[in-house]
Enzyme design. Structure first.
Site, PDB file in Angstrom:
ATOM      1  N   CYS A  80      48.789  47.004  48.596  1.00 42.05           N
ATOM      2  CA  CYS A  80      49.919  47.070  47.674  1.00 42.05           C
ATOM      3  C   CYS A  80      51.174  47.229  48.507  1.00 42.05           C
ATOM      4  O   CYS A  80      51.396  48.278  49.122  1.00 42.05           O
ATOM      5  CB  CYS A  80      49.762  48.240  46.709  1.00 42.05           C
ATOM      6  SG  CYS A  80      51.190  48.460  45.628  1.00 42.05           S
ATOM      7  N   CYS A 232      55.510  43.154  42.104  1.00 37.32           N
ATOM      8  CA  CYS A 232      54.279  43.165  42.887  1.00 37.32           C
ATOM      9  C   CYS A 232      54.651  42.770  44.311  1.00 37.32           C
ATOM     10  O   CYS A 232      55.035  41.626  44.562  1.00 37.32           O
ATOM     11  CB  CYS A 232      53.251  42.194  42.310  1.00 37.32           C
ATOM     12  SG  CYS A 232      51.740  42.059  43.291  1.00 37.32           S
TER      13      CYS A 232
END
Length: 328
Positions: A80, A232
C-alpha cells in the site's frame, strides 16, 4: 495504555498500530478481527478507515521496520503506497532517520523524507516495486494473453483498452473519457472482478484514468478488499507506468508527474533500468488523531469509543487547505 494513530495519504485512511509498543503483540487472528472492527464505517472508531497498518520489527537488515496492511474486510494487501508513506513518517520520527528501508509483504522498499509541502503537511517518498506484467503475477486467466498492455478486452468492456500490472498489488488500468469516468462502469467492473469470476480469481484493483496533459493525470480506483477509495497509491503508481509505456513519444520516464485523485494528489516518477521498472511515489503523510486506549481492548477488539482518549491534530485541516489551493 497504548497509543495508536489515525493517518492518511491522499485521504486514503488508516489506523496505525506499532506492535513493538505493546506488552504482548497481537496474534494475526487478533489483528484481523481488530482491523475489521475499528475500520467499520458504521461502528468503528472515528468513522472507520480503509485498513489497519501494523508496524513491527524487521528481521531483514538493514530495514528499520516491517509493515503489514490489513484491509477493511480483513484480507492482507501485498503493498500500500499511501500506507507506506505514513508508516515511513512514523519510523522516521521514531528513529530520527530520513532515508531508510521498510520491509513489506513482498519486498524491502526505500523510504525518503521530503521537504514539507506546506506548514503541517509532511511529505514522504516511497519506492513502489517489484513490477510484473506476467499473467501469473496478477494473476489473471481466460483473457487470451500472457500480458495485457493497452489491449481491448471485450469480455470486460467493449470500447476500452486495458493494462494489467502487478506492483506487486494487482492493477487493471484503463484510460477513459470524462464521461466514462463519471459513469457506473468502474463500480460495476470493480464489483464484478472482486467476487467469484473467471478472469481475476484473486480479485484486482481497477483504476480508470483521465489524461489531463502530458504531466498530469486523474485516477479513480475501486480497490480490492475496500471498494472505492479516495486514493490508491499503488494504483496511481501503476497508472503512471502504464501512461509511460503507452505513450513513449512523451518521454515520461524519470520526469515528475502529478496524479490527482478524489483525495488530493501525489507526484510520481517512473524509472527503468534495462527491463526493470520501479516507481517513486511522493505524497503527504498526515496524522489526523492520536488515540490512547487500553491494550487489553486491542486484544479483545472490544473498543468502547467512550473509553478512548482521542486527540485531534491540526494536520488534516492544513492538508485540506493545501489541496483546496492547488486541486484543479
Amino acid at each position: 495504555m497504548v497509543t495508536i494513530q489515525k493517518v492518511h495519504g491522499s485521504q486514503n485512511q488508516f489506523f496505525l498500530l506499532d506492535q513493538t509498543t505493546l506488552q504482548q503483540p497481537l496474534t494475526q487472528e487478533e489483528l484481523v478481527i481488530l482491523a475489521k472492527n475499528i475500520t467499520n464505517s458504521q461502528t468503528g472508531l472515528l468513522g472507520g478507515a480503509d485498513g489497519l497498518l501494523v508496524v513491527s520489527n524487521s528481521q531483514h537488515l538493514p530495514a528499520l521496520g516491517k509493515m503489514q496492511v490489513i484491509n477493511a474486510d480483513g484480507t492482507i494487501a501485498s503493498m500500500c503506497g499511501n500506507g507506506l508513506r505514513t508508516v515511513g513518517r512514523y519510523l522516521a520520527e521514531k528513529y530520527q532517520q530520513n532515508d531508510f528501508i521498510v520491509e513489506t509483504e513482498q519486498a524491502d522498499l526505500k523510504v525518503t523524507c521530503q521537504a514539507d509541502w506546506a506548514p503541517d503537511v509532511k511529505a514522504i517518498s516511497v519506492e513502489i516495486s517489484p513490477v510484473s506484467f506476467q499473467r501469473a503475477a496478477l494473476p489473471f486467466d481466460n483473457l487470451g494473453t500472457e500480458q495485457l498492455i493497452n489491449q481491448p478486452v471485450p469480455v470486460l468492456a467493449s470500447d476500452l483498452k486495458f493494462t494489467a500490472i502487478a506492483v506487486p498489488n494487482p492493477h487493471l488500468i484503463s484510460f477513459v473519457s470524462a464521461k466514462i469516468l463519471a459513469g457506473d462502469l468502474l463500480k460495476n467492473l470493480g464489483i464484478k472482478l472482486n467476487q467469484a469470476n473467471p478472469y481475476f480469481p484473486d480479485g484486482v484493483n481497477v483504476s480508470f484514468a483521465q489524461i489531463i496533459n502530458e504531466q498530469q493525470l486523474f485516477v479513480q480506483t475501486f480497490e480490492r478488499g475496500v471498494g472505492f477509495t479516495n486514493a490508491c497509491g499503488t494504483g496511481m503508481s501503476a497508472t503512471s507506468l502504464a501512461f509511460a509505456l503507452i505513450h513513449p513519444e512523451l518521454n515520461i520516464f524519470d520526469r515528475l508527474l502529478t496524479v490527482y485523485n478524489p483525495g488530493g494528489y501525489v507526484q510520481t516518477r517512473v524509472h527503468q533500468t534495462d527491463n526493470h521498472y520501479w516507481i517513486e511515489l511522493i505524497g503527504n503523510a498526515t496524522i489526523t488523531h492520536y488515540l490512547d486506549l487500553n491494550e487489553n481492548d486491542l486484544h479483545n477488539a472490544t473498543i468502547d469509543p467512550a473509553q478512548v482518549k482521542i486527540t485531534p491534530t491540526v494536520e488534516d485541516a492544513a492538508y485540506q487547505q493545501f489541496i483546496k489551493d492547488r486541486h484543479p
